[in-house]
Motif scaffolding. Structure first.
Motif, PDB file in Angstrom:
ATOM      1  N   PHE A 258       0.837  -1.201   0.000  1.00  0.00           N
ATOM      2  CA  PHE A 258       0.000   0.000   0.000  1.00  0.00           C
ATOM      3  C   PHE A 258       0.876   1.256   0.000  1.00  0.00           C
ATOM      4  CE2 PHE A 258      -2.218   3.436   2.198  1.00  0.00           C
ATOM      5  CZ  PHE A 258      -3.293   3.600   1.349  1.00  0.00           C
ATOM      6  N   LEU A 259       1.921   1.275   0.825  1.00  0.00           N
ATOM      7  CA  LEU A 259       2.812   2.432   0.876  1.00  0.00           C
ATOM      8  C   LEU A 259       3.518   2.654  -0.457  1.00  0.00           C
ATOM      9  CD1 LEU A 259       4.395   2.208   4.434  1.00  0.00           C
ATOM     10  CD2 LEU A 259       2.809   3.934   3.563  1.00  0.00           C
ATOM     11  N   GLU A 260       3.956   1.572  -1.108  1.00  0.00           N
ATOM     12  CA  GLU A 260       4.573   1.689  -2.436  1.00  0.00           C
ATOM     13  C   GLU A 260       3.619   2.386  -3.397  1.00  0.00           C
ATOM     14  OE1 GLU A 260       5.444  -2.275  -3.649  1.00  0.00           O
ATOM     15  OE2 GLU A 260       7.267  -2.411  -2.445  1.00  0.00           O
ATOM     16  N   TYR A 261       2.388   1.914  -3.382  1.00  0.00           N
ATOM     17  CA  TYR A 261       1.361   2.483  -4.259  1.00  0.00           C
ATOM     18  C   TYR A 261       1.107   3.946  -3.925  1.00  0.00           C
ATOM     19  CZ  TYR A 261      -3.609   3.801  -4.380  1.00  0.00           C
ATOM     20  OH  TYR A 261      -4.786   4.479  -4.457  1.00  0.00           O
ATOM     21  N   TYR A 262       0.938   4.222  -2.651  1.00  0.00           N
ATOM     22  CA  TYR A 262       0.561   5.561  -2.212  1.00  0.00           C
ATOM     23  C   TYR A 262       1.637   6.596  -2.532  1.00  0.00           C
ATOM     24  CZ  TYR A 262      -2.562   8.474   0.567  1.00  0.00           C
ATOM     25  OH  TYR A 262      -3.469   9.431   0.975  1.00  0.00           O
ATOM     26  N   MET A 263       2.902   6.177  -2.516  1.00  0.00           N
ATOM     27  CA  MET A 263       4.023   7.095  -2.717  1.00  0.00           C
ATOM     28  C   MET A 263       4.493   7.179  -4.173  1.00  0.00           C
ATOM     29  SD  MET A 263       4.302   8.276   0.254  1.00  0.00           S
ATOM     30  CE  MET A 263       5.811   9.199   0.235  1.00  0.00           C
ATOM     31  N   SER A 264       4.019   6.295  -5.037  1.00  0.00           N
ATOM     32  CA  SER A 264       4.495   6.254  -6.420  1.00  0.00           C
ATOM     33  C   SER A 264       3.426   6.776  -7.365  1.00  0.00           C
ATOM     34  CB  SER A 264       4.852   4.818  -6.805  1.00  0.00           C
ATOM     35  OG  SER A 264       5.120   4.736  -8.176  1.00  0.00           O
ATOM     36  N   GLU A 265       3.849   7.553  -8.332  1.00  0.00           N
ATOM     37  CA  GLU A 265       2.869   8.121  -9.264  1.00  0.00           C
ATOM     38  C   GLU A 265       2.374   7.111 -10.296  1.00  0.00           C
ATOM     39  OE1 GLU A 265       6.046  10.193 -12.336  1.00  0.00           O
ATOM     40  OE2 GLU A 265       5.175  11.378 -10.729  1.00  0.00           O
ATOM     41  N   ASN A 266       3.033   5.971 -10.443  1.00  0.00           N
ATOM     42  CA  ASN A 266       2.637   5.008 -11.474  1.00  0.00           C
ATOM     43  C   ASN A 266       1.935   3.772 -10.918  1.00  0.00           C
ATOM     44  OD1 ASN A 266       3.874   6.787 -13.148  1.00  0.00           O
ATOM     45  ND2 ASN A 266       5.472   5.412 -13.838  1.00  0.00           N
ATOM     46  N   GLU A 267       1.802   3.656  -9.614  1.00  0.00           N
ATOM     47  CA  GLU A 267       1.181   2.475  -9.011  1.00  0.00           C
ATOM     48  C   GLU A 267      -0.340   2.615  -8.975  1.00  0.00           C
ATOM     49  OE1 GLU A 267       2.682  -0.408  -7.699  1.00  0.00           O
ATOM     50  OE2 GLU A 267       4.575   0.329  -8.517  1.00  0.00           O
ATOM     51  N   ILE A 268      -1.009   1.490  -9.237  1.00  0.00           N
ATOM     52  CA  ILE A 268      -2.473   1.424  -9.228  1.00  0.00           C
ATOM     53  C   ILE A 268      -2.885   0.448  -8.134  1.00  0.00           C
ATOM     54  CG2 ILE A 268      -4.533   0.820 -10.560  1.00  0.00           C
ATOM     55  CD1 ILE A 268      -2.674   0.908 -13.067  1.00  0.00           C
ATOM     56  N   PHE A 269      -3.824   0.851  -7.291  1.00  0.00           N
ATOM     57  CA  PHE A 269      -4.390  -0.054  -6.287  1.00  0.00           C
ATOM     58  C   PHE A 269      -5.851   0.354  -6.159  1.00  0.00           C
ATOM     59  CE2 PHE A 269      -3.138  -2.176  -1.977  1.00  0.00           C
ATOM     60  CZ  PHE A 269      -3.928  -3.258  -2.272  1.00  0.00           C
ATOM     61  N   LEU A 270      -6.749  -0.477  -6.673  1.00  0.00           N
ATOM     62  CA  LEU A 270      -8.153  -0.114  -6.799  1.00  0.00           C
ATOM     63  C   LEU A 270      -9.057  -0.996  -5.966  1.00  0.00           C
ATOM     64  CD1 LEU A 270      -8.180   0.148 -10.704  1.00  0.00           C
ATOM     65  CD2 LEU A 270      -7.749   1.991  -9.052  1.00  0.00           C
ATOM     66  N   LYS A 271     -10.094  -0.380  -5.428  1.00  0.00           N
ATOM     67  CA  LYS A 271     -11.174  -1.137  -4.791  1.00  0.00           C
ATOM     68  C   LYS A 271     -12.307  -1.238  -5.801  1.00  0.00           C
ATOM     69  CE  LYS A 271     -13.027   2.953  -2.519  1.00  0.00           C
ATOM     70  NZ  LYS A 271     -12.096   4.010  -2.211  1.00  0.00           N
ATOM     71  N   ILE A 272     -12.949  -2.382  -5.809  1.00  0.00           N
ATOM     72  CA  ILE A 272     -14.063  -2.624  -6.720  1.00  0.00           C
ATOM     73  C   ILE A 272     -15.288  -2.874  -5.862  1.00  0.00           C
ATOM     74  CG2 ILE A 272     -14.944  -4.058  -8.593  1.00  0.00           C
ATOM     75  CD1 ILE A 272     -11.898  -4.815  -9.083  1.00  0.00           C
ATOM     76  N   LYS A 273     -16.297  -2.031  -6.037  1.00  0.00           N
ATOM     77  CA  LYS A 273     -17.510  -2.148  -5.229  1.00  0.00           C
ATOM     78  C   LYS A 273     -18.720  -2.382  -6.125  1.00  0.00           C
ATOM     79  CE  LYS A 273     -16.473   0.410  -1.067  1.00  0.00           C
ATOM     80  NZ  LYS A 273     -16.971   1.487  -0.197  1.00  0.00           N
ATOM     81  N   LYS A 274     -19.636  -3.155  -5.593  1.00  0.00           N
ATOM     82  CA  LYS A 274     -20.912  -3.399  -6.261  1.00  0.00           C
ATOM     83  C   LYS A 274     -21.969  -3.178  -5.192  1.00  0.00           C
ATOM     84  CE  LYS A 274     -23.307  -7.086  -8.799  1.00  0.00           C
ATOM     85  NZ  LYS A 274     -23.582  -6.561 -10.113  1.00  0.00           N
ATOM     86  N   GLU A 275     -22.893  -2.288  -5.484  1.00  0.00           N
ATOM     87  CA  GLU A 275     -23.936  -1.935  -4.518  1.00  0.00           C
ATOM     88  C   GLU A 275     -23.313  -1.560  -3.177  1.00  0.00           C
ATOM     89  OE1 GLU A 275     -26.451  -5.376  -4.647  1.00  0.00           O
ATOM     90  OE2 GLU A 275     -27.108  -4.942  -6.687  1.00  0.00           O
ATOM     91  N   ASP A 276     -22.238  -0.765  -3.237  1.00  0.00           N
ATOM     92  CA  ASP A 276     -21.507  -0.231  -2.093  1.00  0.00           C
ATOM     93  C   ASP A 276     -20.833  -1.293  -1.209  1.00  0.00           C
ATOM     94  OD1 ASP A 276     -20.633   2.252  -1.160  1.00  0.00           O
ATOM     95  OD2 ASP A 276     -21.920   2.065   0.612  1.00  0.00           O
TER      96      ASP A 276
END
Length: 174
Positions: free
Chosen positions: A50-68
């Motif tokens: 998570f920290l790698e993602y949060y600090m890097s401009e090219n990292e993607i970490f997505l949440k996928i929600k259906k009906e919240d």
């Protein structure tokens, strides 16, 4: 952090924020406990990822929600080179929703998103050898085996190969 916002039908896909992390970590832990195939991520290292993602401009970490409700995660990296590419490190859909076509629909929408918004047409993913359902999923979605990296992963003390799959760029999603 590479920010993504996408919605279609009743599915919402967005970047994981700091306040989402505990929910995502708990959800992923549940999914790992439910799977019988080779473990695809180390839950203890999720904070570091998570920290790698949060600090890097090219990292993607997505949440996928259906009906919240959280139903999946997508982790990867955008490489801006020739050609530009999205490398998918982890794509997990809730165990109870697999086999219904939802994962394929989400993947197609994500590919379309990157093609339309960023002119990215190259996509790849690495799979732990022995993950038979993952291999079937990626093949079904026009990913072809490109290379095998011997002993790339260490899963519970056992070395496992990484199967590198690349999206068949001759078949357009759009």
């Amino acid at each position: 952090m590479f920010d993504v916002e996408l919605a279609f039908e009743d599915v919402e896909i967005s970047s994981i924020l700091k306040e989402d992390f505990a929910m995502v970590q708990n959800w992923m832990g549940e999914q790992i406990r439910k799977t019988t195939e080779a473990v695809w991520t180390n839950i203890e290292e999720l904070g570091d990822r998570f920290l790698e993602y949060y600090m890097s401009e090219n990292e993607i970490f997505l949440k996928i929600k259906k009906e919240d409700k959280l139903i999946g995660v997508f982790k990867g990296r955008v490489e801006f080179k020739n050609p530009n590419e999205v490398i998918i490190w982890c794509f997990v859909i809730d165990c109870n929703l697999r086999g219904q076509g939802l994962g394929s629909k989400i993947l197609k929408e994500l590919i379309k998103y990157f093609e339309i918004n960023y002119d990215i047409y190259s996509f790849s993913t690495g799979i732990v050898a022995g993950s038979n359902s993952a291999v079937q999923f990626w093949k079904k979605n026009n990913f072809l085996l490109h290379r095998v990296s011997k002993s790339f992963f260490n899963v519970e003390g056992e070395e496992k190969d990484m199967l590198l799959y690349k999206f068949n760029e001759n078949i357009r999603v759009v």
